[in-house]
Structures are given as C-alpha cells and as structure tokens.
Design a protein around this motif. Structure first.
Motif, PDB file in Angstrom:
ATOM      1  N   LEU A  90       2.648  10.010   2.665  1.00  0.00           N
ATOM      2  CA  LEU A  90       1.875  10.054   3.902  1.00  0.00           C
ATOM      3  C   LEU A  90       1.036   8.804   4.176  1.00  0.00           C
ATOM      4  CD1 LEU A  90       0.571  13.735   3.631  1.00  0.00           C
ATOM      5  CD2 LEU A  90       2.509  12.911   4.972  1.00  0.00           C
ATOM      6  N   VAL A  91       0.403   8.278   3.150  1.00  0.00           N
ATOM      7  CA  VAL A  91      -0.621   7.256   3.363  1.00  0.00           C
ATOM      8  C   VAL A  91      -0.080   5.910   3.838  1.00  0.00           C
ATOM      9  CG1 VAL A  91      -2.431   5.902   2.232  1.00  0.00           C
ATOM     10  CG2 VAL A  91      -2.245   8.366   1.801  1.00  0.00           C
ATOM     11  N   PRO A  92       1.000   5.362   3.247  1.00  0.00           N
ATOM     12  CA  PRO A  92       1.432   4.015   3.658  1.00  0.00           C
ATOM     13  C   PRO A  92       1.728   3.893   5.149  1.00  0.00           C
ATOM     14  CG  PRO A  92       2.503   4.645   1.613  1.00  0.00           C
ATOM     15  CD  PRO A  92       1.804   5.865   2.115  1.00  0.00           C
ATOM     16  N   THR A 363       9.762   3.804   2.244  1.00  0.00           N
ATOM     17  CA  THR A 363      10.745   4.024   1.182  1.00  0.00           C
ATOM     18  C   THR A 363      10.415   3.282  -0.113  1.00  0.00           C
ATOM     19  OG1 THR A 363      12.479   4.490   2.798  1.00  0.00           O
ATOM     20  CG2 THR A 363      13.190   3.870   0.578  1.00  0.00           C
ATOM     21  N   PRO A 364      10.055   1.993  -0.058  1.00  0.00           N
ATOM     22  CA  PRO A 364       9.725   1.312  -1.325  1.00  0.00           C
ATOM     23  C   PRO A 364       8.564   1.973  -2.073  1.00  0.00           C
ATOM     24  CG  PRO A 364      10.087  -0.293   0.408  1.00  0.00           C
ATOM     25  CD  PRO A 364      10.064   1.049   1.074  1.00  0.00           C
ATOM     26  N   ILE A 365       7.516   2.376  -1.356  1.00  0.00           N
ATOM     27  CA  ILE A 365       6.366   2.988  -2.030  1.00  0.00           C
ATOM     28  C   ILE A 365       6.706   4.388  -2.507  1.00  0.00           C
ATOM     29  CG2 ILE A 365       4.002   3.804  -1.707  1.00  0.00           C
ATOM     30  CD1 ILE A 365       3.530   1.454   0.157  1.00  0.00           C
ATOM     31  N   PHE A 370       2.822   2.991  -5.725  1.00  0.00           N
ATOM     32  CA  PHE A 370       1.916   1.982  -5.174  1.00  0.00           C
ATOM     33  C   PHE A 370       1.854   0.744  -6.064  1.00  0.00           C
ATOM     34  CE2 PHE A 370       0.272   5.882  -3.167  1.00  0.00           C
ATOM     35  CZ  PHE A 370       0.228   5.472  -1.852  1.00  0.00           C
ATOM     36  N   ARG A 371       1.673   0.951  -7.364  1.00  0.00           N
ATOM     37  CA  ARG A 371       1.460  -0.184  -8.266  1.00  0.00           C
ATOM     38  C   ARG A 371       2.673  -1.100  -8.320  1.00  0.00           C
ATOM     39  NH1 ARG A 371      -1.527   2.483 -13.603  1.00  0.00           N
ATOM     40  NH2 ARG A 371      -3.425   3.178 -12.520  1.00  0.00           N
ATOM     41  N   ALA A 372       3.844  -0.520  -8.517  1.00  0.00           N
ATOM     42  CA  ALA A 372       5.054  -1.337  -8.616  1.00  0.00           C
ATOM     43  C   ALA A 372       5.335  -2.077  -7.323  1.00  0.00           C
ATOM     44  CB  ALA A 372       6.245  -0.454  -8.998  1.00  0.00           C
ATOM     45  N   THR A 373       5.094  -1.405  -6.191  1.00  0.00           N
ATOM     46  CA  THR A 373       5.345  -2.051  -4.902  1.00  0.00           C
ATOM     47  C   THR A 373       4.379  -3.208  -4.676  1.00  0.00           C
ATOM     48  OG1 THR A 373       6.127   0.049  -3.995  1.00  0.00           O
ATOM     49  CG2 THR A 373       5.536  -1.668  -2.422  1.00  0.00           C
ATOM     50  N   LEU A 374       3.110  -2.993  -4.997  1.00  0.00           N
ATOM     51  CA  LEU A 374       2.118  -4.063  -4.846  1.00  0.00           C
ATOM     52  C   LEU A 374       2.405  -5.217  -5.806  1.00  0.00           C
ATOM     53  CD1 LEU A 374      -1.170  -1.999  -4.396  1.00  0.00           C
ATOM     54  CD2 LEU A 374       0.031  -3.344  -2.664  1.00  0.00           C
ATOM     55  N   ALA A 375       2.836  -4.884  -7.029  1.00  0.00           N
ATOM     56  CA  ALA A 375       3.162  -5.940  -7.988  1.00  0.00           C
ATOM     57  C   ALA A 375       4.329  -6.781  -7.499  1.00  0.00           C
ATOM     58  CB  ALA A 375       3.495  -5.313  -9.342  1.00  0.00           C
ATOM     59  N   ALA A 376       5.342  -6.119  -6.935  1.00  0.00           N
ATOM     60  CA  ALA A 376       6.495  -6.851  -6.412  1.00  0.00           C
ATOM     61  C   ALA A 376       6.088  -7.730  -5.233  1.00  0.00           C
ATOM     62  CB  ALA A 376       7.580  -5.867  -5.986  1.00  0.00           C
TER      63      ALA A 376
END
Length: 622
Positions: A90-92, A363-365, A370-376
């Motif tokens: 929901l949030v992104p 979809t990515p998040i 959250f963490r993996a997407t932000l790291a990427a």
C-alpha cells in the motif's frame, strides 16, 4: 482450529485448495471501473460508488483466507510479516502519488491545496475517513474539489488490516465451530448495517458512509465467506450450492449491475439496505467464483480484466486527483464533446501513470522489500549515471514542493472567501422594507386562490434593481457583484448551503417584514437538487401571482442536476408570472467562467449569471 483443519486430511472439492483464487481480479476491475465512471459522470452510473463495497467484500474474504492458510500451514500468525506485506503493497504507491500530486495541484490552482495538510496526514496515517468526518467534509458534494476524497475507503481497509489479525487469532483459538465463526461474522455485519441505517441522516450522509463502524459490513461478510470456505470437510458450500452456484452468481452479477445503474447516493434506502444488498450480491459472486472450474471465474480472468484488476489499487488512488486537475486545466460542460474527450485523456493518463507505478515502484518493493529496493537504487545512483541522478533530483524537488505546498496552503478557497465577504455584507446592510404589491400577495400562508389562473396578470413592467429581491444559496452569494451591476439597488436574502426546503420559511419571513419586492429571483438546489417539487410550488404560491418570479436552473455533475432542471422548467410552465433563467445552458457553453470548484462563477461568470437573469425578466415584461 478443528481437527479437520489441523491434520492432513483429504479436502472436499468445495473447500479452499490453496493457491491463486481465480476471478477476483475481474471483480476488482468491475469495482474500480464503476467508481471511475461514477466520478466522471454520476448521472451515467448513479450507484457506481458501490464499487467500494465490492472492494470491501473482496478484501474481507481474501485477507481472512490468507490468514487461515497461514494458520493451516504454520500453526501461527506472523503479525509483523503480515503488516510488512500490507505496507509493501500500500505505502509505496501512496507516497509516490502524494509527492507528485500535491505540488502539481498547487501550480494548477491554489484552491486545490485548501485542507491539504489534513488530507496528506489522513493519507499517510490511513485515517482519512475520521479526519474528514471531524472536518465536516462531504463525499457526495461535487462542489468541493478535495484532492484525496477517495482515500476514505483506503483508511477503512487499512484499519481493518491493523485490527483484524489479532482478533482473528483470538477467534480461532476460542471458537472451534465454523458455524459459530460464520455466525459471529454475520452478526458483526448486521450490527454495522443496522448502525448505518439508524444513524443515516439526510443532512449528513457522509458520517455513515465514511465511518468504519457503520461501513464494516462488507468486510465482515467477506470474513464469513472465508470461514465457510476453510474447513477441509466442507460446509454449506459443499451442499446444493455446488450445483446452483453459477446460476446464482450470474443472477447476483445482474443484480449488482442493476443497483449500480439505479441506486441514488442521496436516497435513504441506499443506507438502509441498498449498500448491504450490494455487498450480499458481491458475496454471492465470490462464492460462485470459488466453485471448482467456475465458468464465471474463468470469464473474469480475461487479459483486460486481469490488467485492470492487478492495477486496481493504483487506478483507484490516481483517478480522482487526475480527474480534478485535468478538469481545471480543460474546463468542459458535463456531457459535451469536450467533456468526453477530456475524460478520456484523464483516464488514459491515469492508466499510464498506474502502469509506471505498478512496474517501477509497486512490484519491485512488493517483491524485494523496502531495504533491498532502496539498496539497489542507492547502488545505481552511486554510479553517477545521468538518468539516475535526474530521478533523485526530481524526487527531491517533488518532496520539497510537497512540503512547501502543505506549509503555504491557503486556509480557505477563493470561493469560500468570496461567500463569507458577501454574506457579511448582506448582514451589515439589511434591506429596507418596501411597499407590498396588491392585496393578497403578501399573505404568509399558502392560498389556493394564489395559484395561477387564466386571469393572472401578465405583461409586467421590466423591473429595476430597486424592484428585485434575490433569494437563494451560494450561487446567489457568489453572483452578487454581477447582479448589483446589472440591477443596482436590489436586495438579497441569500446564504451558502441553503436548500429548497428552507425557501418557504425565508419567503414567509420576508413577506412579514416587507423586504421582498415585486420581482424575485429564486435560486436553490445546488447542494441537494429538488427532493420535493411541491416545496417549489408552495414558495411560488406564497409570493403570489402579482410578483415577477425567476427560477434559476442549476449546474454541476451531481446525479440530480438533470431531474432538478426538468422540474424547474415544468413548474415554471404552470405559472404565467414565472420565467426560467437557464444558468445551466448559459454556463455549459462557457465553463471556463467557473471557479476551481467547477460550480460557482468567477468574475466573468457572475456577469453571465446576471445577464441570464435579465433575459428571464425580459420574457415576463414582454
């Protein structure tokens, strides 16, 4: 859980087999499409708002089914994991929308930022429904261009996601019988529906519509179906339902479409059974879809429905703000060719944005967290490639723009400021009593003898401003300057939000104190149409046959506009001393003369309003 649920046994063909639930994307597609149509043109699908209730039933069923599956598989509930998955879902998309829409809306028209701090707070904390109830906002008021007014239902669902998992665990620990569980859910649904019916107030329907307590029954019915589907041994779904499910499902779909085509958002029946009926029909459709090899489920899984259904969350989020902003950039009268072109552009733009949101943000998040997407993302930015740096710069600008827009947002819209200024002026400059027309016309009681007859006087002298009283709602208030230029010296009995049921008392008071002159402008209905045409006739009869009376048609996108204007014309035709000022036709030809709410006139519009009234008086004076 029962023994059948906690041991490995052969599951009945009508019990939940696990895995993907076919058909729900199609149901989501129907839900979001109906809401979009309702928001574009309420008259075309008056009950399109029922799409939200379809979402509620689907959510209650799906979330409870997922929780039941988790207990069946792991013998526990991972609350943190559940809420984390909901946040990823929901949030992104929500944050993406807020930081894009708020600054752009401020550039288009600052009136769109009125109350934006409250709206953003409600969006980000999923409390929009209660904040808007506390603020006195209205979901059904088409004259109030709130950017995020559709977020109320997201708040109800998120509150459900927060509260239901621990309650669910308590229920399955304490209640072993599936019948009792279903009965508890049905009882909760009935309690909520009764609350809605009892608390429904024609003057404030938004309270029962927005309230989590009064609009919980769709979610509760979905819970009941999920509890019915879970036991391995089968429940009522394993009986004759399997043979009749598809017939019942098609009949329920037809009934739901009929309600969407006919239910009125201002009718008390809607809140005293109508919405509940729509929820029960949705429940029946889902029950038909979960039958093995359901033809209805297969039909609902076509590529178009699947695309809309998988993106229904973003479509629901974006469609309303886009419609509002595009409507201000390209004003058009409802039903006109320009209106349909504008609406098609808005829908297309919404679809493009939602596809981007679904692929690039949601979809990515949802897949990686959250963490993996932000790291990427950080890794890509560190390469200092121009396109990634541009994305970061754009995001930073939009964040700063959102903060600035919220901080600098006006407290009141230009329409509200104008209304307050003019109403204060009316109060500080009361009208002087004026001589009454011929005997009988000033009687404060309706008199059958005052009804129009063949001998009623015709051929009135054209009135000047000193002969005219303008009575009505915010349309009169916001058109005051134009009326005063056209008719110097006229007086006003006008205030915003007034409705037709208040007109007779206002006229009686004006007749008693002598402030109603020989020519009268009557303009009510912008807020609620004409629920009872007899009130209009009573008001005209009070004024009597010796006064020139102008009835003004209304303009807007509410469901009652067309019928109200037809009523006005029919009533005017019965009285030789009554003419129609067709404001609807006049402003439909020049919608750019409206303010940001697309209802009240701007400076040019107020002069057009006055010219339309003058034309009506001239027809009586001819």
């Amino acid at each position: 859980m029962t023994a059948a649920e906690t041991t490995r046994v052969r599951r009945h063909r009508m019990a939940d087999p696990g895995g993907y639930i076919g058909g729900l994307d199609g149901l989501r597609a129907l839900a979001v499409a109906s809401v979009v149509i309702y928001h574009i043109t309420p008259g075309a699908l008056p009950g399109g708002f029922l799409g939200v209730d379809v979402f509620f039933v689907v959510s209650g069923f799906l979330i409870t089914t997922l929780l039941l599956r988790e207990v069946r598989k792991t013998k526990k509930i991972d609350f943190i994991g559940f809420w984390r998955r909901r946040a990823r879902r929901l949030v992104p998309a929500l944050v993406f929308l807020v930081i894009i829409v708020v600054p752009i809306a401020g550039i288009i028209n600052r009136d769109l930022l009125v109350g934006i701090g409250r709206q953003v707070l409600g969006a980000l904390t999923f409390s929009s429904n209660w904040l808007e109830i506390a603020n006195g906002s209205s979901y059904f008021d088409q004259t109030s261009p709130l950017l995020f007014k559709n977020f109320w239902s997201l708040a109800v669902e998120e509150q459900f996601y927060l509260v239901w998992p621990p309650l669910f665990l308590l229920v399955i620990m304490l209640v072993r019988s599936w019948r009792v569980r279903v009965g508890m859910a049905v009882g909760l649904a009935l309690l909520s529906a009764v609350l809605m019916g009892v608390m429904a107030d024609p003057e404030n329907l938004t309270r029962v519509y927005y309230g989590t307590d009064t609009h919980l029954f769709g979610l509760a019915l979905g819970i009941a179906l999920a509890f019915s589907w879970a036991p391995a041994s089968g429940t009522w779904l394993a009986g004759r339902w399997s043979a009749w499910s598809q017939v019942a499902g098609l009949a329920a779909l037809g009934g739901l479409l009929l309600l969407m085509a006919t239910l009125d958002d201002q009718s008390l029946f809607t809140y005293r059974g109508g919405i509940l009926l729509a929820s029960l029909l949705t429940l029946t459709i889902i029950a038909a879809m979960i039958a093995p090899a359901s033809p209805i489920a297969r039909a609902a899984e076509n590529p178009i429905f699947h695309w809309i259904g998988t993106r229904s969350y973003a479509l629901y989020l974006w469609h309303w703000p886009v419609l509002v902003m595009v409507g201000l950039l390209a004003p058009a009268a409802p039903g006109s060719t320009a209106f349909w072109i504008r609406s098609a552009v808005a829908v297309l733009l919404t679809g493009i944005i939602c596809e981007f949101s679904y692929r690039v943000i949601e979809t990515p998040i949802r897949t990686n967290g959250f963490r993996a997407t932000l790291a990427a993302a950080s890794s890509r930015v560190s390469t200092r490639q121009p396109r990634y740096l541009a994305i970061v710069a754009a995001a930073a600008i939009m964040l700063v723009g959102t903060g600035a827009a919220v901080a600098l947002a006006p407290e009141k819209s230009s329409v509200q400021l104008e209304i307050e200024e003019n109403e204060e002026r009316f109060e500080t400059t009361p009208a002087d009593p004026t001589p009454q027309p011929s005997e009988g016309a000033d009687s404060p009681e309706p008199d059958a003898s005052a009804a129009p007859t063949e001998s009623s006087p015709q051929g009135f002298a054209m009135p000047g401003g000193e002969d005219i009283t303008a009575i009505g709602d915010s349309l009169i208030v916001t058109s005051a300057d134009g009326l005063e230029v056209e008719f110097p010296g006229l007086n006003f009995i006008a205030k915003s939000n007034r409705q037709w049921h208040e007109a007779p008392a206002l006229v009686e008071a004006g007749l008693r104190d002598g402030t109603i002159r020989r020519a009268v402008i009557l303009d009510f209905g912008t807020n609620a149409g004409i629920p009872d045409p007899q009130i209009v006739r009573d008001t005209i009869d009070l004024l009597g046959p010796d006064r020139m009376i102008v009835l003004v048609t209304i303009y807007g996108q509410s469901t009652f506009i067309e019928s109200a204007n037809e009523t006005i014309r029919d009533i005017a035709a019965d009285y030789p001393n009554v003419a129609v000022a067709d404001w609807h036709a006049a402003i439909s030809a020049q919608p750019h003369l409206l303010q940001a709410d697309q209802t009240h006139p701007d400076i040019g519009g107020m002069y057009l309003f006055a010219e339309t009234v003058r034309t009506a008086f001239e027809t009586l004076a001819s």
